[in-house]
Scaffold this motif. Structure first.
Motif, PDB file in Angstrom:
ATOM      1  N   THR A 167      32.705  36.855  40.287  1.00  0.00           N
ATOM      2  CA  THR A 167      33.047  36.332  41.222  1.00  0.00           C
ATOM      3  C   THR A 167      32.465  36.902  42.665  1.00  0.00           C
ATOM      4  N   ALA A 168      32.430  36.024  43.766  1.00  0.00           N
ATOM      5  CA  ALA A 168      32.095  36.545  44.874  1.00  0.00           C
ATOM      6  C   ALA A 168      33.221  37.098  45.597  1.00  0.00           C
ATOM      7  N   MET A 169      34.522  36.818  45.258  1.00  0.00           N
ATOM      8  CA  MET A 169      35.777  37.294  45.730  1.00  0.00           C
ATOM      9  C   MET A 169      36.174  38.786  45.789  1.00  0.00           C
ATOM     10  N   SER A 170      36.773  39.161  46.527  1.00  0.00           N
ATOM     11  CA  SER A 170      37.119  40.654  46.471  1.00  0.00           C
ATOM     12  C   SER A 170      37.904  40.779  45.265  1.00  0.00           C
ATOM     13  N   THR A 171      38.133  41.949  44.763  1.00  0.00           N
ATOM     14  CA  THR A 171      39.020  42.264  43.586  1.00  0.00           C
ATOM     15  C   THR A 171      40.401  41.852  43.810  1.00  0.00           C
ATOM     16  N   SER A 172      41.109  42.200  45.009  1.00  0.00           N
ATOM     17  CA  SER A 172      42.374  41.969  45.524  1.00  0.00           C
ATOM     18  C   SER A 172      42.402  40.567  45.546  1.00  0.00           C
ATOM     19  N   ARG A 173      41.657  40.002  46.169  1.00  0.00           N
ATOM     20  CA  ARG A 173      41.826  38.437  46.455  1.00  0.00           C
ATOM     21  C   ARG A 173      41.821  37.728  45.201  1.00  0.00           C
ATOM     22  N   PHE A 174      40.947  38.012  44.333  1.00  0.00           N
ATOM     23  CA  PHE A 174      41.010  37.283  43.015  1.00  0.00           C
ATOM     24  C   PHE A 174      41.985  37.683  42.095  1.00  0.00           C
TER      25      PHE A 174
END
Length: 129
Positions: free
Chosen positions: A121-128
């Motif tokens: 995913t392109a998302m950051s770990t925390s955001r995901f």
């Protein structure tokens, strides 16, 4: 995402997770339509990568980001292969790599050996999470 139940718990196909979060699959593996995610929580892999598997829940989706990737890059290559062997042998539903990071070759090699999807995913770990 539509939810099904297996027994009395939560369940959704890995394909639905991939579609819902627009994940990219990085390796060829088992039929993702038949992989059920039965735990709606994710697990960061830092402690398991360090060899600590007490309380490890292999039913969770596993996720790595900058911290875990940086840790693995500091290890000798043969150590990384052993860490990945021990990790993927635990029959996880999938490993998700955040921030569009490139997986280490040992990740893809062991994931494929154990027929485990590696997703990105392109998302950051925390955001995901």
């Amino acid at each position: 995402m539509s939810n099904q139940t297996v027994g009395t718990g939560f369940s959704v196909s890995l394909r639905e997770v991939i579609n819902e979060f627009k994940l990219q699959q990085l390796n060829e593996t088992k039929d993702i339509d038949n992989v059920l995610v039965i735990n709606n929580e994710v697990n960061r892999t830092g402690l398991p990568f360090a060899g600590f598997f007490d309380y490890f829940q292999n039913t969770r989706l596993q996720i790595i980001g900058n911290v875990e990737t940086t840790y693995l890059k500091k290890l000798p290559r043969e150590k990384v292969a052993g860490v990945m062997e021990d990790f993927f042998a635990r029959d996880i539903p999938a490993l998700i790599i955040s921030r569009n990071l490139e997986p280490l070759p040992e990740i893809l090699e062991m994931a494929t050996k154990y027929n485990t999807p590696v997703l990105r995913t392109a998302m950051s770990t925390s955001r995901f999470m």
